[in-house]
Every structure is written in C-alpha cells, then in structure tokens.
Write a protein that holds these residues in place. Structure first.
Motif, mmCIF file in Angstrom:
data_model
loop_
_atom_site.group_PDB
_atom_site.id
_atom_site.type_symbol
_atom_site.label_atom_id
_atom_site.label_comp_id
_atom_site.label_asym_id
_atom_site.label_seq_id
_atom_site.Cartn_x
_atom_site.Cartn_y
_atom_site.Cartn_z
ATOM 1 N N GLU A 20 0.833 -1.205 0.000
ATOM 2 C CA GLU A 20 0.000 0.000 0.000
ATOM 3 C C GLU A 20 0.868 1.255 0.000
ATOM 4 O O GLU A 20 0.578 2.237 -0.693
ATOM 5 N N ALA A 21 1.971 1.232 0.786
ATOM 6 C CA ALA A 21 2.876 2.384 0.841
ATOM 7 C C ALA A 21 3.527 2.622 -0.513
ATOM 8 O O ALA A 21 3.660 3.771 -0.964
ATOM 9 N N ASP A 22 3.949 1.545 -1.161
ATOM 10 C CA ASP A 22 4.550 1.673 -2.485
ATOM 11 C C ASP A 22 3.549 2.258 -3.475
ATOM 12 O O ASP A 22 3.905 3.104 -4.317
ATOM 13 N N THR A 23 2.307 1.797 -3.376
ATOM 14 C CA THR A 23 1.273 2.306 -4.285
ATOM 15 C C THR A 23 1.031 3.800 -4.055
ATOM 16 O O THR A 23 0.929 4.586 -5.005
ATOM 17 N N ILE A 24 0.943 4.188 -2.760
ATOM 18 C CA ILE A 24 0.726 5.603 -2.439
ATOM 19 C C ILE A 24 1.891 6.456 -2.925
ATOM 20 O O ILE A 24 1.705 7.537 -3.496
ATOM 21 N N GLU A 25 3.095 5.959 -2.697
ATOM 22 C CA GLU A 25 4.283 6.705 -3.141
ATOM 23 C C GLU A 25 4.291 6.884 -4.652
ATOM 24 O O GLU A 25 4.604 7.958 -5.162
ATOM 25 N N ALA A 26 3.924 5.830 -5.363
ATOM 26 C CA ALA A 26 3.875 5.912 -6.827
ATOM 27 C C ALA A 26 2.813 6.918 -7.276
ATOM 28 O O ALA A 26 3.037 7.707 -8.205
ATOM 29 N N LEU A 27 1.653 6.892 -6.601
ATOM 30 C CA LEU A 27 0.584 7.832 -6.946
ATOM 31 C C LEU A 27 0.987 9.275 -6.647
ATOM 32 O O LEU A 27 0.697 10.196 -7.421
ATOM 33 N N VAL A 28 1.661 9.488 -5.499
ATOM 34 C CA VAL A 28 2.121 10.830 -5.150
ATOM 35 C C VAL A 28 3.145 11.335 -6.161
ATOM 36 O O VAL A 28 3.107 12.496 -6.599
ATOM 37 N N THR A 29 4.063 10.456 -6.556
ATOM 38 C CA THR A 29 5.067 10.832 -7.565
ATOM 39 C C THR A 29 4.404 11.196 -8.885
ATOM 40 O O THR A 29 4.745 12.201 -9.520
ATOM 41 N N GLU A 30 3.439 10.390 -9.284
ATOM 42 C CA GLU A 30 2.728 10.679 -10.534
ATOM 43 C C GLU A 30 1.951 11.987 -10.433
ATOM 44 O O GLU A 30 1.932 12.786 -11.382
ATOM 45 N N ARG A 31 1.330 12.209 -9.262
ATOM 46 C CA ARG A 31 0.590 13.459 -9.066
ATOM 47 C C ARG A 31 1.517 14.662 -9.156
ATOM 48 O O ARG A 31 1.209 15.670 -9.808
ATOM 49 N N ASP A 32 2.682 14.573 -8.490
ATOM 50 C CA ASP A 32 3.640 15.682 -8.511
ATOM 51 C C ASP A 32 4.149 15.946 -9.927
ATOM 52 O O ASP A 32 4.327 17.106 -10.321
ATOM 53 N N GLU A 33 4.393 14.886 -10.679
ATOM 54 C CA GLU A 33 4.855 15.063 -12.058
ATOM 55 C C GLU A 33 3.793 15.739 -12.910
ATOM 56 O O GLU A 33 4.088 16.650 -13.695
ATOM 57 N N LEU A 34 2.533 15.299 -12.749
ATOM 58 C CA LEU A 34 1.438 15.918 -13.509
ATOM 59 C C LEU A 34 1.242 17.380 -13.096
ATOM 60 O O LEU A 34 0.988 18.242 -13.946
ATOM 61 N N LYS A 35 1.377 17.650 -11.795
ATOM 62 C CA LYS A 35 1.232 19.023 -11.312
ATOM 63 C C LYS A 35 2.330 19.909 -11.878
ATOM 64 O O LYS A 35 2.070 21.044 -12.305
ATOM 65 N N ASP A 36 3.558 19.384 -11.898
ATOM 66 C CA ASP A 36 4.680 20.148 -12.442
ATOM 67 C C ASP A 36 4.482 20.432 -13.929
ATOM 68 O O ASP A 36 4.713 21.553 -14.391
#
Length: 205
Positions: free
Chosen positions: A39-55
C-alpha cells in the motif's frame, strides 16, 4: 508386513500433510506488514505521478501565460510603433513648413497673411495628429545639457559664458514615439568658455 507398510505410509502422508498445512498458513503480522508495504509503495507511486502531472501542468500554464503576455506586448507595440516609418517620413513635411515660416517677413505677412496662417494651421494640425499617435517633439532650449539619447551634436565650439556640454544652437527639432526615438534633435554644443589670458586680470600700478 503389508499392513505395517500401509501404516508407515499413512503416517508419512499425515506428516507431510501437516507440513504442507503449516507452510500454507500465513503469519497475520507478516501478511499485514506485506500488505502495508504494498500500500505504501502504491501511495508513493501515486504521489510521484501526481507531482509530475502538477509540475507539467504548472509549466504548461506558465508557458501559455508567457505567450499571452508576449502576444499582448507585440499587439501594443504594433499599435504604437506600427506607423513609425510613415511618421518618420512626415517629419520632413513638418521641417519644410517650419523653414518656410522662418523665412516669412512682416512685408510677406501683410501681402499673403491668409496663406501663411493656413501653413501655420496645417503645421499645428500635423503636431496634433502626431500627439494622437504618441509622437512628441524633442525641442531642447539653449543652455540645456546635451543628452546623447535625444540629441545629435552637429558641431562643438567654445562659447564665452557657457559650460562644456551645454546646447548653444538648435538646428532641427527631434521627435520621439512612445519611448523610442524617431529622430534626434540636431544641436550645436559648447566645448566650454575660452580660457582667459594669464595677464587678463593684471592692471598697471
């Protein structure tokens, strides 16, 4: 002997089944930890993807905003400076009318007063049209400080009672459009007053 062999096989099978059952049973703590890690890995991946999309979104917005500002600036420049070439060509018309009026004498004004008034009105109307298009005169006065950004020095000469760099003659009026120079004012500049002879202040006793 056959019965003994069957009993041994049954015991062996039961033992193996027990081992398999132990292997199949999962430790609840380890299972929870493994699930939490996933679950932590999934959340981290989602956060990374969110940050990339936001950038990427912020970069795209900044780029579009810069393009909008550039287009607006180009539009204003085109509106303000688009007629620079025409205005520069019309300056000679203003100059010629000014030269004609400078040559007018009192006798000429008595004979052709209405014609001369028409020339003066036309010159004023031309200046009014210039003003509507943000075109202003650069008309320095005698004694003003020479400004290389607005004036063009046509000659330099020593003049008594003046300081170096002072304007001593205005030959042609300059013009500016917006914050850009259309034509510099042509002027004569003083190189300073001449030095007095050393004995100029001496008097005979």
């Amino acid at each position: 002997m056959a019965k003994s062999k069957d009993i041994d096989e049954m015991i062996e099978d039961a033992f193996l089944d027990a081992i398999d059952e132990e292997e199949q049973e999962e430790d609840p703590v380890e299972a929870a930890e493994e699930e939490a890690a996933i679950e932590a890995d999934t959340i981290e991946a989602l956060v990374t993807e969110r940050d990339e999309l936001k950038d990427r979104l912020l970069r795209a917005y900044a780029e579009s905003e810069n393009m909008r500002k550039r287009a607006e600036r180009d539009r204003r420049d085109a509106e303000l400076y688009g007629g620079s070439r025409l205005a520069r060509d019309l300056l000679s018309v203003y100059d010629n009318m000014g030269r004609a009026l400078d040559l007018v004498t009192d006798e000429m004004r008595e004979v052709a007063g209405p014609v001369l008034e028409g020339i003066e009105l036309t010159q004023r109307e031309l200046l009014s049209v210039f003003a509507k298009h943000k075109i202003d005169r650069v008309a320095p006065e005698l004694g003003d400080k020479f400004d290389p950004k607005k004036h063009q020095a046509m000659f330099e000469a020593p003049v008594p009672g003046t300081k170096a760099g002072e304007i001593i003659q205005v030959m042609t009026t300059g013009f500016i459009i917006g914050d850009r120079l259309l034509r510099p004012a042509q002027v004569g500049v003083s190189s300073g007053g001449p030095d007095l002879p050393k004995d100029a202040g001496d008097t005979d006793a």
